[in-house]
Design an enzyme around this catalytic site. Structure first.
Site, PDB file in Angstrom:
ATOM      1  N   GLU A  75      -3.562  -9.805   4.493  1.00  0.00           N
ATOM      2  CA  GLU A  75      -4.240  -9.418   5.725  1.00  0.00           C
ATOM      3  C   GLU A  75      -5.250 -10.445   6.219  1.00  0.00           C
ATOM      4  OE1 GLU A  75      -2.791  -5.495   4.023  1.00  0.00           O
ATOM      5  OE2 GLU A  75      -3.536  -7.401   3.246  1.00  0.00           O
ATOM      6  N   GLU A  79       0.832  -1.207   0.000  1.00  0.00           N
ATOM      7  CA  GLU A  79       0.000   0.000   0.000  1.00  0.00           C
ATOM      8  C   GLU A  79       0.866   1.255   0.000  1.00  0.00           C
ATOM      9  OE1 GLU A  79      -3.997  -1.426   2.373  1.00  0.00           O
ATOM     10  OE2 GLU A  79      -2.100  -1.386   3.483  1.00  0.00           O
TER      11      GLU A  79
END
Length: 255
Positions: free
Chosen positions: A133, A113
């Site tokens: 995640e 990210e």
């Protein structure tokens, strides 16, 4: 002790993640240091390009340090970790200076990210990208389900976020997410940065504003910034400021 270093050499800045023993996993302190670096960069008009890299051989950045957020309450996790990290990543993405991420090793979760916040990316042949995640019971929180979708096709993001598949350098390049594949990512990023330094810094700034406004990256603020830049160069603005200081009625020339 700082784990995010900002080194400025002439017109080129180098932003380094320096937490190699933890694969450059981001902590609360590192997020704060990243924001401090952004504040310095925003106030350094002499800088023409910024290179982002991670120290050590094992990872560009392994995302968020689970020890930093694992014990947080749901409210603190959402408010003080996810939202705060998202805000700081946004600040890096919205720098007016061209930014280059040198991905020499895996960029995982928050590391991917963060790399997505750069304007372009250089990636080593054996490096990989991932959004793991779900394996620890959370979801991407710093742009993996919004900014990344502007840079990669929806099916590719779903492959990573839902099925745990990794994205190789070759695939990332074929999709346009990576500008170049290079064994020495830092050297290649530096070459690109030096090339950028030969162009007009203000033209780069305005072009970045225009592109970001077009794709929805902080559109409202950028439109107002562009408007402010246009009006700031007028004689009307100079007259308005002068008349205010002189406590008189302005006489705008209309130019």
């Amino acid at each position: 002790m700082s784990a995010v270093h900002l080194d400025i050499d002439g017109v080129i800045a180098h932003l380094r993640l320096d937490n190699p023993s933890k694969l450059n996993a981001l902590t609360i302190d590192m997020l704060a240091q990243l924001e401090q670096a952004c504040a310095i960069l925003e106030r350094s008009p002499q800088i023409s390009a910024v290179i982002l890299s991670g120290d050590g051989d094992r990872a560009f950045c392994a995302g968020a340090d689970i020890k930093a957020w694992g014990a947080l309450s749901p409210t603190d996790f959402a408010r003080n970790w996810v939202r705060e990290g998202h805000r700081i990543f946004d600040r890096f993405a919205r720098l007016s200076i061209p930014t280059i991420a040198a991905i020499h090793a895996p960029a995982i979760g928050g590391g991917l990210e963060l790399a997505a916040c750069a304007d372009i990316r250089v990636m080593a042949p054996m490096a990989t990208l991932a959004l793991p995640e779900a394996q620890v019971g959370i979801v991407p929180g710093w742009g993996g389900t919004n900014r990344l979708l502007r840079l990669l096709p929806e099916p590719t993001v779903k492959e990573m976020a839902l099925f745990g598949r990794k994205l190789t350098a070759d695939k990332a390049w074929s999709l346009g997410f990576v500008a170049e594949i290079a064994e020495d990512t830092l050297a290649t990023a530096m070459h690109i940065a030096v090339q950028a330094a030969t162009a007009s810094p203000r033209a780069h700034e305005v072009a970045k504003y225009q592109i970001h406004a077009a794709v929805g990256e902080d559109r409202a603020a950028l439109i107002e910034a562009l408007g402010g830049g246009m009006i700031g160069a007028t004689r009307d603005r100079a007259e308005g400021v002068a008349s205010f200081k002189d406590k008189r009625k302005p006489e705008f020339p209309g130019s």
